[in-house]
Enzyme design. Structure first.
Site, PDB file in Angstrom:
ATOM      1  CE  LYS A   1      -7.163   6.274   0.588  1.00 46.90           C
ATOM      2  NZ  LYS A   1      -8.197   7.092  -0.085  1.00 46.90           N
TER       3      LYS A   1
ATOM      4  CE1 TYR B   1      -4.120   1.541  -0.297  1.00 43.06           C
ATOM      5  CE2 TYR B   1      -3.536   2.749   1.692  1.00 43.06           C
ATOM      6  CZ  TYR B   1      -4.369   2.565   0.611  1.00 43.06           C
ATOM      7  OH  TYR B   1      -5.453   3.392   0.422  1.00 43.06           O
TER       8      TYR B   1
HETATM    9  P1  NAD Z   1     -12.838   3.507  -8.086  1.00 41.81           P
HETATM   10  O1  NAD Z   1     -11.758   3.230  -9.078  1.00 41.81           O
HETATM   11  O2  NAD Z   1     -14.208   3.152  -8.455  1.00 41.81           O
HETATM   12  O3  NAD Z   1     -12.800   5.029  -7.635  1.00 41.81           O
HETATM   13  C1  NAD Z   1     -11.610   5.787  -7.594  1.00 41.81           C
HETATM   14  C2  NAD Z   1     -11.932   7.101  -8.275  1.00 41.81           C
HETATM   15  O4  NAD Z   1     -10.833   8.010  -8.176  1.00 41.81           O
HETATM   16  C3  NAD Z   1     -12.229   6.915  -9.781  1.00 41.81           C
HETATM   17  O5  NAD Z   1     -13.512   7.384 -10.055  1.00 41.81           O
HETATM   18  C4  NAD Z   1     -11.180   7.779 -10.441  1.00 41.81           C
HETATM   19  O6  NAD Z   1     -11.634   8.399 -11.611  1.00 41.81           O
HETATM   20  C5  NAD Z   1     -10.905   8.786  -9.345  1.00 41.81           C
HETATM   21  N1  NAD Z   1      -9.676   9.529  -9.568  1.00 41.81           N
HETATM   22  C6  NAD Z   1      -8.398   9.070  -9.601  1.00 41.81           C
HETATM   23  N2  NAD Z   1      -7.558  10.081  -9.891  1.00 41.81           N
HETATM   24  C7  NAD Z   1      -8.316  11.197 -10.036  1.00 41.81           C
HETATM   25  C8  NAD Z   1      -8.036  12.567 -10.356  1.00 41.81           C
HETATM   26  N3  NAD Z   1      -6.786  12.982 -10.602  1.00 41.81           N
HETATM   27  N4  NAD Z   1      -9.076  13.425 -10.404  1.00 41.81           N
HETATM   28  C9  NAD Z   1     -10.337  13.006 -10.184  1.00 41.81           C
HETATM   29  N5  NAD Z   1     -10.671  11.745  -9.877  1.00 41.81           N
HETATM   30  C10 NAD Z   1      -9.667  10.849  -9.822  1.00 41.81           C
HETATM   31  O7  NAD Z   1     -12.375   2.729  -6.765  1.00 41.81           O
HETATM   32  P2  NAD Z   1     -12.965   2.785  -5.269  1.00 41.81           P
HETATM   33  O8  NAD Z   1     -12.437   1.569  -4.628  1.00 41.81           O
HETATM   34  O9  NAD Z   1     -14.404   3.072  -5.269  1.00 41.81           O
HETATM   35  O10 NAD Z   1     -12.168   4.017  -4.646  1.00 41.81           O
HETATM   36  C11 NAD Z   1     -12.799   5.118  -4.045  1.00 41.81           C
HETATM   37  C12 NAD Z   1     -12.119   5.509  -2.746  1.00 41.81           C
HETATM   38  O11 NAD Z   1     -12.273   4.441  -1.814  1.00 41.81           O
HETATM   39  C13 NAD Z   1     -10.623   5.778  -2.852  1.00 41.81           C
HETATM   40  O12 NAD Z   1     -10.301   6.892  -2.045  1.00 41.81           O
HETATM   41  C14 NAD Z   1     -10.020   4.536  -2.256  1.00 41.81           C
HETATM   42  O13 NAD Z   1      -8.749   4.782  -1.704  1.00 41.81           O
HETATM   43  C15 NAD Z   1     -11.040   4.223  -1.188  1.00 41.81           C
HETATM   44  N6  NAD Z   1     -11.016   2.863  -0.634  1.00 41.81           N
HETATM   45  C16 NAD Z   1     -11.152   1.790  -1.463  1.00 41.81           C
HETATM   46  C17 NAD Z   1     -11.135   0.503  -0.919  1.00 41.81           C
HETATM   47  C18 NAD Z   1     -11.239  -0.708  -1.795  1.00 41.81           C
HETATM   48  O14 NAD Z   1     -10.796  -1.792  -1.371  1.00 41.81           O
HETATM   49  N7  NAD Z   1     -11.826  -0.617  -2.977  1.00 41.81           N
HETATM   50  C19 NAD Z   1     -10.991   0.344   0.472  1.00 41.81           C
HETATM   51  C20 NAD Z   1     -10.884   1.464   1.276  1.00 41.81           C
HETATM   52  C21 NAD Z   1     -10.894   2.727   0.713  1.00 41.81           C
HETATM   53  O1  0WE Z   2      -6.917   2.939  -1.880  1.00 41.31           O
HETATM   54  C1  0WE Z   2      -6.888   1.892  -2.492  1.00 41.31           C
HETATM   55  C2  0WE Z   2      -6.297   1.833  -3.882  1.00 41.31           C
HETATM   56  C3  0WE Z   2      -6.256   3.167  -4.557  1.00 41.31           C
HETATM   57  C4  0WE Z   2      -5.418   3.186  -5.818  1.00 41.31           C
HETATM   58  C5  0WE Z   2      -5.471   2.177  -6.770  1.00 41.31           C
HETATM   59  C6  0WE Z   2      -4.695   2.246  -7.910  1.00 41.31           C
HETATM   60  C7  0WE Z   2      -4.644   1.161  -8.937  1.00 41.31           C
HETATM   61  C8  0WE Z   2      -4.258   1.674 -10.298  1.00 41.31           C
HETATM   62  C9  0WE Z   2      -4.580   4.261  -6.026  1.00 41.31           C
HETATM   63  N1  0WE Z   2      -3.818   4.346  -7.130  1.00 41.31           N
HETATM   64  C10 0WE Z   2      -3.868   3.383  -8.077  1.00 41.31           C
HETATM   65  N2  0WE Z   2      -3.075   3.516  -9.173  1.00 41.31           N
HETATM   66  C11 0WE Z   2      -3.184   2.705 -10.250  1.00 41.31           C
HETATM   67  O2  0WE Z   2      -2.412   2.839 -11.217  1.00 41.31           O
HETATM   68  N3  0WE Z   2      -7.368   0.766  -1.862  1.00 41.31           N
HETATM   69  C12 0WE Z   2      -7.774   0.854  -0.490  1.00 41.31           C
HETATM   70  C13 0WE Z   2      -7.427  -0.568  -2.516  1.00 41.31           C
HETATM   71  C14 0WE Z   2      -6.144  -1.266  -2.194  1.00 41.31           C
HETATM   72  O3  0WE Z   2      -5.015  -0.969  -2.863  1.00 41.31           O
HETATM   73  C15 0WE Z   2      -3.997  -1.733  -2.297  1.00 41.31           C
HETATM   74  C16 0WE Z   2      -4.526  -2.518  -1.268  1.00 41.31           C
HETATM   75  C17 0WE Z   2      -5.901  -2.211  -1.195  1.00 41.31           C
HETATM   76  C18 0WE Z   2      -6.891  -2.764  -0.237  1.00 41.31           C
HETATM   77  C19 0WE Z   2      -2.655  -1.791  -2.629  1.00 41.31           C
HETATM   78  C20 0WE Z   2      -1.821  -2.672  -1.932  1.00 41.31           C
HETATM   79  C21 0WE Z   2      -2.327  -3.438  -0.900  1.00 41.31           C
HETATM   80  C22 0WE Z   2      -3.675  -3.375  -0.561  1.00 41.31           C
END
Ligand code: NAD
Ligand code: 0WE
Length: 259
Positions: free
Chosen positions: A167, A160
């Site tokens: 974060k 991560y």
């Molecule tokens: P997602 O890919 O659906 O959403 C991520 C969004 O970030 C996308 O809509 C993308 O367009 C947007 N984004 C990235 N760079 C950007 C930029 N420069 N300007 C505007 N938008 C931008 O994935 P998600 O899992 O729904 O992620 C949403 C949030 O939830 C993130 O903050 C992620 O860290 C957090 N999160 C995700 C998880 C998981 O396991 N999926 C767990 C905890 C927290």
């Molecule tokens: O916040 C996240 C991931 C957000 C994210 C994902 C990507 C994939 C594609 C940010 N940047 C990028 N850049 C890319 O090019 N999560 C909470 C999901 C996540 O990501 C991990 C996790 C988990 C959970 C990465 C490593 C280990 C665990």
């Protein structure tokens, strides 16, 4: 006690971070729509516009605006549209994160200055930028700003890496923003979600293995889904949360209590 169907009637919500129907932001949007809120959406880049527009239309949203949060001009344009169309705002859902792919594997110590800057800029600074412009639109009516975080902010989760640092900055920003905006009755909170297989997660190597491990390690022996996040997001906007601000709430089947 208001009925669920009326809870958000007359309320206006700006949703940043919908990429597709699996996005956590979309789950929160659906929940707010269910309660009668009016919604506005942003999308990043032409590729996502064709994903986001049909979703917005399905909840009768007529405000769909491009916004790369790395660009101040695009954020300003977004808020000028909101100001013009609504003149007011109740909720902001900030569900945006990005780090360069190469910084989400290998050793954190190798993160470049540019990679660090990118992750912190898009994933943490953007919350301040958006909150600053939301503030005047929430003036006199209060509001709720909700962002999405992950346990990697607090403890080391292998790979991560710089996202964990971003974060951590995001969660600290939630506290400072809550302090600044508190007198105006604008609340700011973060949802710390367990892993969900969204587009952002699909880019992560061995994500399926991580989901299986999470299932094993949580007290409840189950992973979460986007609807769980939707419910908490709506709660944080609703009357039940009217004195909750500056904090991180977990929806992770209890994962964060485990040693
Ligand atoms: P997602 O890919 O659906 O959403 C991520 C969004 O970030 C996308 O809509 C993308 O367009 C947007 N984004 C990235 N760079 C950007 C930029 N420069 N300007 C505007 N938008 C931008 O994935 P998600 O899992 O729904 O992620 C949403 C949030 O939830 C993130 O903050 C992620 O860290 C957090 N999160 C995700 C998880 C998981 O396991 N999926 C767990 C905890 C927290
Ligand atoms: O916040 C996240 C991931 C957000 C994210 C994902 C990507 C994939 C594609 C940010 N940047 C990028 N850049 C890319 O090019 N999560 C909470 C999901 C996540 O990501 C991990 C996790 C988990 C959970 C990465 C490593 C280990 C665990």
């Amino acid at each position: 006690m208001q009925t669920t169907g009326q809870m958000f009637s007359g309320k206006k919500a700006l949703i940043l971070g919908v990429a597709n129907e699996r996005s956590l932001a979309w789950a929160i949007a659906r929940e707010l729509h269910q309660g009668g809120a009016e919604l506005a959406f942003t999308f990043q880049g032409d590729a996502l516009e064709k994903r986001v527009r049909p979703l917005a239309e399905s909840v009768q949203s007529t405000i769909v605006v491009p916004c790369n949060v790395a660009d101040d001009a695009q954020i300003e344009n977004l808020f000028s549209v909101i100001r013009e169309k609504w003149g007011a705002l109740d909720y902001v859902i900030h569900s945006v994160a990005f780090a360069n792919r190469e910084d989400l594997e290998g050793r954190f110590v190798n993160t470049s200055r540019e990679g660090f800057r990118t992750a912190l800029d898009i994933s943490a600074y953007s919350l301040l930028a958006v909150s600053r412009l939301a503030e005047p639109l929430m003036e006199g009516r209060g509001g709720s700003i909700v962002t999405l975080t992950y346990y990697g902010a607090e403890k080391v989760i292998p790979n991560y890496n710089v996202m964990g640092v971003a974060k951590a900055a995001l969660e600290a920003s939630v506290r400072y923003l809550a302090y600044d905006l508190g007198p105006k009755k604008i609340r700011v909170n973060a949802i710390s979600a367990g892993p969900v297989k969204t587009l952002a997660a699909a880019g992560i190597r061995d994500f399926r293995t991580m989901l299986a491990a999470a299932e094993e390690k949580t007290p409840m022996k189950e992973t979460i889904n986007a609807e769980d996040v939707g419910a908490l997001g709506a709660f944080l906007c609703g009357p039940g949360a009217k004195r909750i601000t500056g904090t991180t709430l977990y929806v992770d089947s209890g994962a964060h209590i485990m040693a």
